[in-house]
Design a protein around this motif. Structure first.
Motif, PDB file in Angstrom:
ATOM      1  N   GLU A  61       0.852  -1.205  -0.020  1.00  0.00           N
ATOM      2  CA  GLU A  61      -0.150  -0.012   0.037  1.00  0.00           C
ATOM      3  C   GLU A  61       1.108   1.149   0.131  1.00  0.00           C
ATOM      4  O   GLU A  61       0.632   2.273  -0.623  1.00  0.00           O
ATOM      5  CB  GLU A  61      -0.827   0.152   1.248  1.00  0.00           C
ATOM      6  CG  GLU A  61      -2.064  -1.040   1.044  1.00  0.00           C
ATOM      7  CD  GLU A  61      -2.968  -1.460   2.344  1.00  0.00           C
ATOM      8  OE1 GLU A  61      -4.073  -1.407   2.392  1.00  0.00           O
ATOM      9  OE2 GLU A  61      -2.356  -1.159   3.459  1.00  0.00           O
ATOM     10  N   ILE A  62       1.908   1.371   0.956  1.00  0.00           N
ATOM     11  CA  ILE A  62       2.666   2.563   0.788  1.00  0.00           C
ATOM     12  C   ILE A  62       3.630   2.573  -0.687  1.00  0.00           C
ATOM     13  O   ILE A  62       3.677   3.628  -0.965  1.00  0.00           O
ATOM     14  CB  ILE A  62       3.758   2.089   2.021  1.00  0.00           C
ATOM     15  CG1 ILE A  62       3.168   2.513   3.453  1.00  0.00           C
ATOM     16  CG2 ILE A  62       5.007   3.427   1.860  1.00  0.00           C
ATOM     17  CD1 ILE A  62       2.468   3.819   3.579  1.00  0.00           C
ATOM     18  N   ALA A  63       3.794   1.619  -0.983  1.00  0.00           N
ATOM     19  CA  ALA A  63       4.390   1.467  -2.378  1.00  0.00           C
ATOM     20  C   ALA A  63       3.835   2.152  -3.556  1.00  0.00           C
ATOM     21  O   ALA A  63       3.973   3.071  -4.213  1.00  0.00           O
ATOM     22  CB  ALA A  63       5.030   0.137  -2.965  1.00  0.00           C
ATOM     23  N   ALA A  64       2.315   1.761  -3.522  1.00  0.00           N
ATOM     24  CA  ALA A  64       1.502   2.139  -4.535  1.00  0.00           C
ATOM     25  C   ALA A  64       1.174   3.690  -4.266  1.00  0.00           C
ATOM     26  O   ALA A  64       1.159   4.479  -5.247  1.00  0.00           O
ATOM     27  CB  ALA A  64       0.125   1.493  -4.175  1.00  0.00           C
ATOM     28  N   PHE A  65       1.105   3.930  -2.964  1.00  0.00           N
ATOM     29  CA  PHE A  65       1.002   5.692  -2.775  1.00  0.00           C
ATOM     30  C   PHE A  65       2.431   6.342  -2.974  1.00  0.00           C
ATOM     31  O   PHE A  65       2.282   7.476  -3.881  1.00  0.00           O
ATOM     32  CB  PHE A  65       0.766   5.672  -1.174  1.00  0.00           C
ATOM     33  CG  PHE A  65       0.857   7.058  -0.845  1.00  0.00           C
ATOM     34  CD1 PHE A  65      -0.484   8.075  -0.956  1.00  0.00           C
ATOM     35  CD2 PHE A  65       2.012   7.934  -0.445  1.00  0.00           C
ATOM     36  CE1 PHE A  65      -0.552   9.446  -0.721  1.00  0.00           C
ATOM     37  CE2 PHE A  65       1.837   9.326   0.186  1.00  0.00           C
ATOM     38  CZ  PHE A  65       0.917  10.166  -0.121  1.00  0.00           C
ATOM     39  N   VAL A  66       3.598   6.044  -2.791  1.00  0.00           N
ATOM     40  CA  VAL A  66       4.639   6.542  -3.141  1.00  0.00           C
ATOM     41  C   VAL A  66       4.851   6.613  -4.445  1.00  0.00           C
ATOM     42  O   VAL A  66       5.230   7.760  -5.051  1.00  0.00           O
ATOM     43  CB  VAL A  66       5.926   6.004  -2.515  1.00  0.00           C
ATOM     44  CG1 VAL A  66       7.141   6.316  -3.045  1.00  0.00           C
ATOM     45  CG2 VAL A  66       5.749   6.107  -0.878  1.00  0.00           C
ATOM     46  N   GLY A  72       2.710  11.878  -9.822  1.00  0.00           N
ATOM     47  CA  GLY A  72       1.889  13.341  -9.890  1.00  0.00           C
ATOM     48  C   GLY A  72       0.077  12.993  -9.721  1.00  0.00           C
ATOM     49  O   GLY A  72      -0.622  13.802  -9.822  1.00  0.00           O
ATOM     50  N   ASP A  73      -0.096  11.510  -9.284  1.00  0.00           N
ATOM     51  CA  ASP A  73      -1.606  11.428  -9.186  1.00  0.00           C
ATOM     52  C   ASP A  73      -2.058  12.248  -8.174  1.00  0.00           C
ATOM     53  O   ASP A  73      -3.289  12.356  -8.173  1.00  0.00           O
ATOM     54  CB  ASP A  73      -1.665   9.709  -8.728  1.00  0.00           C
ATOM     55  CG  ASP A  73      -1.165   8.968  -9.868  1.00  0.00           C
ATOM     56  OD1 ASP A  73      -1.139   9.194 -10.931  1.00  0.00           O
ATOM     57  OD2 ASP A  73      -1.039   7.655  -9.469  1.00  0.00           O
ATOM     58  N   PHE A  74      -1.556  12.826  -7.092  1.00  0.00           N
ATOM     59  CA  PHE A  74      -2.082  13.578  -6.094  1.00  0.00           C
ATOM     60  C   PHE A  74      -2.063  15.245  -6.091  1.00  0.00           C
ATOM     61  O   PHE A  74      -2.484  15.883  -5.208  1.00  0.00           O
ATOM     62  CB  PHE A  74      -2.002  12.946  -4.702  1.00  0.00           C
ATOM     63  CG  PHE A  74      -2.041  11.337  -4.495  1.00  0.00           C
ATOM     64  CD1 PHE A  74      -3.216  10.879  -4.564  1.00  0.00           C
ATOM     65  CD2 PHE A  74      -1.003  10.583  -4.707  1.00  0.00           C
ATOM     66  CE1 PHE A  74      -3.381   9.315  -4.567  1.00  0.00           C
ATOM     67  CE2 PHE A  74      -0.939   9.148  -4.606  1.00  0.00           C
ATOM     68  CZ  PHE A  74      -2.120   8.695  -4.604  1.00  0.00           C
ATOM     69  N   ASP A  75      -1.189  15.418  -7.244  1.00  0.00           N
ATOM     70  CA  ASP A  75      -0.911  16.878  -7.322  1.00  0.00           C
ATOM     71  C   ASP A  75      -2.213  17.868  -7.087  1.00  0.00           C
ATOM     72  O   ASP A  75      -1.968  19.011  -6.635  1.00  0.00           O
ATOM     73  CB  ASP A  75      -0.010  17.317  -8.643  1.00  0.00           C
ATOM     74  CG  ASP A  75       1.120  16.648  -8.660  1.00  0.00           C
ATOM     75  OD1 ASP A  75       1.664  16.152  -7.802  1.00  0.00           O
ATOM     76  OD2 ASP A  75       1.911  16.688  -9.499  1.00  0.00           O
ATOM     77  N   HIS A  76      -3.104  17.346  -7.614  1.00  0.00           N
ATOM     78  CA  HIS A  76      -4.507  18.035  -7.650  1.00  0.00           C
ATOM     79  C   HIS A  76      -4.956  18.419  -6.033  1.00  0.00           C
ATOM     80  O   HIS A  76      -5.624  19.550  -5.824  1.00  0.00           O
ATOM     81  CB  HIS A  76      -5.611  17.579  -8.474  1.00  0.00           C
ATOM     82  CG  HIS A  76      -6.162  16.289  -7.762  1.00  0.00           C
ATOM     83  ND1 HIS A  76      -5.422  15.113  -7.857  1.00  0.00           N
ATOM     84  CD2 HIS A  76      -7.274  16.177  -7.081  1.00  0.00           C
ATOM     85  CE1 HIS A  76      -6.252  14.340  -7.352  1.00  0.00           C
ATOM     86  NE2 HIS A  76      -7.302  14.741  -6.774  1.00  0.00           N
ATOM     87  N   LEU A  77      -4.603  17.630  -5.272  1.00  0.00           N
ATOM     88  CA  LEU A  77      -4.798  17.744  -3.828  1.00  0.00           C
ATOM     89  C   LEU A  77      -4.214  19.194  -3.064  1.00  0.00           C
ATOM     90  O   LEU A  77      -4.482  19.505  -2.017  1.00  0.00           O
ATOM     91  CB  LEU A  77      -4.726  16.681  -3.114  1.00  0.00           C
ATOM     92  CG  LEU A  77      -5.538  15.362  -3.335  1.00  0.00           C
ATOM     93  CD1 LEU A  77      -4.925  14.099  -2.749  1.00  0.00           C
ATOM     94  CD2 LEU A  77      -7.069  15.632  -3.153  1.00  0.00           C
ATOM     95  N   ILE A  78      -3.134  19.482  -3.784  1.00  0.00           N
ATOM     96  CA  ILE A  78      -2.287  20.525  -3.068  1.00  0.00           C
ATOM     97  C   ILE A  78      -2.103  21.690  -3.991  1.00  0.00           C
ATOM     98  O   ILE A  78      -1.540  22.712  -3.767  1.00  0.00           O
ATOM     99  CB  ILE A  78      -0.739  20.115  -2.602  1.00  0.00           C
ATOM    100  CG1 ILE A  78       0.010  19.391  -3.859  1.00  0.00           C
ATOM    101  CG2 ILE A  78      -0.970  19.028  -1.439  1.00  0.00           C
ATOM    102  CD1 ILE A  78       1.503  19.372  -3.524  1.00  0.00           C
ATOM    103  N   ALA A  79      -2.808  21.809  -5.154  1.00  0.00           N
ATOM    104  CA  ALA A  79      -2.733  22.903  -5.817  1.00  0.00           C
ATOM    105  C   ALA A  79      -3.377  24.310  -5.449  1.00  0.00           C
ATOM    106  O   ALA A  79      -4.149  23.998  -4.728  1.00  0.00           O
ATOM    107  CB  ALA A  79      -3.461  22.464  -7.231  1.00  0.00           C
TER     108      ALA A  79
END
Length: 79
Positions: A61-66, A72-79
Motif C-alpha cells: 500500500e505504501i509503495a502504491a502511494f509513493v 503526480g497522481d495527487f498533485d491536484h490535492l495541493i494545487a
C-alpha cells in the motif's frame, strides 16, 4: 508480530525508528513513517502527536502511494 489494527496507540507498538521527510517544515506539519518488525507493515503517525494513534499500511500500500505521488497522481490535492 501480529498485524496491528489501524488507529493503534503508538505506545502499543514495539519500539520503532520514525522518519520524516526532508521536506518537512519546522512548524510540525508532517507525518512520520516507521517499518514494523518482520515486514508486518508501515506505521504512519502525525508528528505533532507522536504518542497519538498510528495508521498501519502494508508495504504494498505504501509503495502504491509513493509511486502514485511520484507520478503526480495527487498533485491536484495541493494545487
Amino acid at each position: 508480530m501480529q498485524q496491528p489494527m489501524n488507529g493503534v496507540p503508538v505506545n502499543q507498538l514495539p519500539p520503532l525508528t520514525w522518519q520524516k521527510s526532508r521536506r518537512s517544515n519546522p512548524s510540525g506539519n508532517c507525518v512520520e513513517l516507521a517499518a514494523l518488525p518482520g515486514g508486518a507493515g508501515i506505521a504512519v503517525r502525525n508528528s505533532r502527536y507522536p504518542d497519538g494513534p498510528a495508521l498501519i499500511y502494508t508495504v504494498e500500500e505504501i509503495a502504491a502511494f509513493v509511486l502514485g505521488a511520484r507520478d503526480g497522481d495527487f498533485d491536484h490535492l495541493i494545487a
